[in-house]
Design an enzyme around this catalytic site. Structure first.
Site, PDB file in Angstrom:
ATOM      1  CB  SER A 124      -0.706   0.099   1.101  1.00  0.00           C
ATOM      2  OG  SER A 124      -1.497  -1.244   1.712  1.00  0.00           O
ATOM      3  CG  HIS A 145      -2.786  -1.354  -3.598  1.00  0.00           C
ATOM      4  ND1 HIS A 145      -3.689  -0.237  -3.391  1.00  0.00           N
ATOM      5  CD2 HIS A 145      -2.801  -1.774  -2.330  1.00  0.00           C
ATOM      6  CE1 HIS A 145      -3.601   0.271  -1.818  1.00  0.00           C
ATOM      7  NE2 HIS A 145      -3.195  -0.980  -1.293  1.00  0.00           N
ATOM      8  CD  GLU A 157      -4.791   2.455  -6.258  1.00  0.00           C
ATOM      9  OE1 GLU A 157      -5.353   3.646  -6.233  1.00  0.00           O
ATOM     10  OE2 GLU A 157      -3.917   2.347  -5.482  1.00  0.00           O
ATOM     11  CG  ASN A 195      -4.409   4.243   0.476  1.00  0.00           C
ATOM     12  OD1 ASN A 195      -5.398   4.373   1.156  1.00  0.00           O
ATOM     13  ND2 ASN A 195      -3.752   3.114   0.604  1.00  0.00           N
TER      14      ASN A 195
HETATM   15  P1  NAI Z   1      -1.258  -9.651   7.465  1.00  0.00           P
HETATM   16  O1  NAI Z   1      -0.593  -9.326   8.459  1.00  0.00           O
HETATM   17  O2  NAI Z   1      -2.863  -9.963   7.549  1.00  0.00           O
HETATM   18  O3  NAI Z   1      -0.723 -11.205   6.652  1.00  0.00           O
HETATM   19  C1  NAI Z   1       0.425 -11.036   6.482  1.00  0.00           C
HETATM   20  C2  NAI Z   1       1.152 -12.255   6.172  1.00  0.00           C
HETATM   21  O4  NAI Z   1       2.452 -12.420   5.962  1.00  0.00           O
HETATM   22  C3  NAI Z   1       1.078 -13.169   7.758  1.00  0.00           C
HETATM   23  O5  NAI Z   1       0.318 -14.357   7.477  1.00  0.00           O
HETATM   24  C4  NAI Z   1       2.706 -13.492   7.909  1.00  0.00           C
HETATM   25  O6  NAI Z   1       2.772 -14.833   8.483  1.00  0.00           O
HETATM   26  C5  NAI Z   1       3.324 -13.492   6.166  1.00  0.00           C
HETATM   27  N1  NAI Z   1       4.438 -13.226   6.297  1.00  0.00           N
HETATM   28  C6  NAI Z   1       5.403 -12.157   7.029  1.00  0.00           C
HETATM   29  N2  NAI Z   1       6.405 -12.321   6.324  1.00  0.00           N
HETATM   30  C7  NAI Z   1       6.511 -13.370   5.550  1.00  0.00           C
HETATM   31  C8  NAI Z   1       7.787 -13.872   4.935  1.00  0.00           C
HETATM   32  N3  NAI Z   1       8.947 -13.468   5.021  1.00  0.00           N
HETATM   33  N4  NAI Z   1       7.482 -14.944   4.058  1.00  0.00           N
HETATM   34  C9  NAI Z   1       5.935 -15.499   3.889  1.00  0.00           C
HETATM   35  N5  NAI Z   1       4.922 -15.038   4.667  1.00  0.00           N
HETATM   36  C10 NAI Z   1       5.368 -14.029   5.561  1.00  0.00           C
HETATM   37  O7  NAI Z   1      -1.220  -8.394   6.304  1.00  0.00           O
HETATM   38  P2  NAI Z   1      -2.242  -7.854   5.363  1.00  0.00           P
HETATM   39  O8  NAI Z   1      -3.365  -6.979   5.849  1.00  0.00           O
HETATM   40  O9  NAI Z   1      -2.655  -8.928   4.467  1.00  0.00           O
HETATM   41  O10 NAI Z   1      -1.122  -7.008   4.413  1.00  0.00           O
HETATM   42  C11 NAI Z   1      -0.344  -7.704   3.440  1.00  0.00           C
HETATM   43  C12 NAI Z   1       0.249  -6.760   2.396  1.00  0.00           C
HETATM   44  O11 NAI Z   1      -0.947  -6.326   1.871  1.00  0.00           O
HETATM   45  C13 NAI Z   1       1.079  -5.406   3.155  1.00  0.00           C
HETATM   46  O12 NAI Z   1       2.074  -5.176   2.054  1.00  0.00           O
HETATM   47  C14 NAI Z   1      -0.019  -4.389   3.232  1.00  0.00           C
HETATM   48  O13 NAI Z   1       0.453  -3.026   3.035  1.00  0.00           O
HETATM   49  C15 NAI Z   1      -0.815  -4.727   1.964  1.00  0.00           C
HETATM   50  N6  NAI Z   1      -2.211  -4.317   2.041  1.00  0.00           N
HETATM   51  C16 NAI Z   1      -3.195  -4.316   2.899  1.00  0.00           C
HETATM   52  C17 NAI Z   1      -4.251  -3.937   2.978  1.00  0.00           C
HETATM   53  C18 NAI Z   1      -5.394  -4.120   4.117  1.00  0.00           C
HETATM   54  O14 NAI Z   1      -6.370  -3.334   4.236  1.00  0.00           O
HETATM   55  N7  NAI Z   1      -5.027  -4.994   5.286  1.00  0.00           N
HETATM   56  C19 NAI Z   1      -4.726  -3.384   1.786  1.00  0.00           C
HETATM   57  C20 NAI Z   1      -4.037  -3.290   0.631  1.00  0.00           C
HETATM   58  C21 NAI Z   1      -2.627  -3.720   0.904  1.00  0.00           C
END
Ligand code: NAI
Length: 393
Positions: A124, A145, A157, A195
């Site tokens: 993001s 995105h 996006e 954003n």
């Molecule tokens: P989350 O915390 O729910 O999930 C992240 C996952 O990645 C976890 O299951 C974790 O175990 C895993 N992980 C962490 N490091 C790792 C690695 N080195 N190798 C493999 N798995 C790994 O996070 P979320 O909210 O799903 O966000 C993920 C990405 O998406 C971030 O870059 C965030 O900025 C982006 N994003 C999030 C949004 C939201 O509303 N939550 C919206 C749009 C983008």
């Protein structure tokens, strides 16, 4: 990239959290074979069980039949080694928002996948150019995105980095469209489209509150009753979480070299510091117990109009400025706000409806009142008013 295959069938998802599992659902529903990798076995197990729950609910509601449920679930496998993604046509990374960690994962991944594999990030806030720089073939990297929840939000996006090849951009756009999504192509700049353009929805609402013009409930009521927004800014900040929303604001502010237009508000910082995060902590701008408790909004029509018009014109100005800086096309900017954050109308279409003169007049009135750079009118709006043209949306 040469010999790029244009059919993308095998998708690798890195990260099985909120976004990764949602994106996996979207891709498998569209008929792709999906492998989801996470370092954490619990995250993989949770992703699998929650997908099964979601699918069962869709069957109960009659949206899909049990054969489709089996097909969608059967398309996804959950793996605990990155190497398993070696045969992917495209990988989408959705792990922790940390540049160093993402770069390391991308470098390792590039060692396994074929030369034609597109390597995308769902980040993001990080620049796609910085993530792409970790790769030997940075031209295969692109930002894809999604919005949360990925299966429900129509907008995606797509962000080419300066290194991204035209072929990779084109195939990424086509693939995401074939998954039933609306694509908005955005320049690799802070906040991409949504954003960035949405910042005044929160920032100007907080400023109106801090100036003592109105309370949270009145500002929310103005945006819903006059503007037709589904949620007011304070309800939405409570929904997103004040910690998360504050961090996005601060990141965008810093990334724009401290442009005062994106300045975060102390009110939100204090709420985040106090742990008044919103719905998830039971208290934010409102209380969330067994029932949601809110103050009664003021119903004075002049006050409500004044609040709505001030926030709206700041949003329009931001949207116009994004167009001025070629962040995206006018159509994509309007689609982004209606399909990514459910705005009742596209902001540029709204500008046409209100009149470009009206927008310039409102911005200039704010600037004359405060003499702050925050209220500078976009040069595009000023030029359009002079030339008597509209966005034509
Ligand atoms: P989350 O915390 O729910 O999930 C992240 C996952 O990645 C976890 O299951 C974790 O175990 C895993 N992980 C962490 N490091 C790792 C690695 N080195 N190798 C493999 N798995 C790994 O996070 P979320 O909210 O799903 O966000 C993920 C990405 O998406 C971030 O870059 C965030 O900025 C982006 N994003 C999030 C949004 C939201 O509303 N939550 C919206 C749009 C983008």
């Amino acid at each position: 990239m040469t010999n790029q295959q244009s059919t993308i069938n095998k998708i690798g998802i890195i990260g099985a959290g909120t976004m990764g599992s949602g994106i996996a659902q979207v891709a498998s529903t569209a008929g792709c074979t999906v492998k989801v990798f996470d370092l954490n076995q619990d995250a993989l197990d949770t992703a699998k069980t929650s997908l099964e729950k979601i699918m069962s609910r869709l069957v109960e509601k009659g949206r899909i039949n049990s054969e489709e449920k089996n097909r969608i679930e059967g398309n996804i496998s959950y793996v605990n080694s990155l190497k398993e993604l070696a045969d992917s046509d495209m990988t989408i990374e959705a792990i922790v928002e940390n540049l160093d960690i993402k770069k390391k994962v991308f470098q390792e991944l590039e060692g396994y996948v074929s030369d034609n594999c597109i390597i995308a990030s769902n980040t993001s806030s990080l620049s796609i150019a910085s993530i792409a720089s970790a790769l030997k073939k940075p031209e295969r990297c692109v930002g894809i995105h999604f919005f949360n929840p990925a299966p429900l939000m129509k907008l995606v996006e797509v962000i080419p980095a300066i290194q991204t090849s035209d072929a990779v951009l084109k195939i990424s756009e086509e693939t995401i469209k074939s998954w039933g999504k609306v694509v908005a192509v955005a320049k690799d700049t802070p906040g991409f489209i949504v954003n960035r353009v949405a910042r005044p929805f929160y920032g100007e609402a907080l400023r109106i509150y801090e100036e003592g013009i109105a309370d949270f409930a009145t500002i929310d009521y103005a945006m819903k009753s006059v503007g037709g927004f589904r949620m007011g800014p304070f309800e939405l900040m409570d929904f997103i979480g004040n910690d998360v929303n504050y961090t996005v604001t601060e990141t965008v502010f810093e990334a724009f070299y401290y442009d005062p237009r994106y300045k975060p508000a102390f009110t939100q910082k204090r709420f985040a510091e106090a742990g008044w995060l919103g719905r998830k902590s039971g208290k934010g701008y409102y209380h969330y117990g067994a029932e949601v408790s809110k103050q009664e909004p003021e119903k004075d029509r002049d006050l409500l109009n004044k609040i709505f018009e001030r926030i709206l014109v700041m949003l329009i100005n931001e949207a116009a400025d994004a167009l001025f800086w070629n962040i995206a096309s006018a159509k994509d900017i309007d689609n982004a706000m209606t399909k990514g954050v459910n705005y009742p109308k596209g902001l540029l279409a709204w500008a046409d409806e209100k009149g470009i003169d009206w927008c310039v007049g409102k911005m200039d009135a704010l600037y004359n009142e405060y003499h702050e750079d925050r209220y500078r009118c976009s040069p595009l709006l000023r030029k359009m008013a002079k030339d008597v043209v509209s966005f034509g949306l």
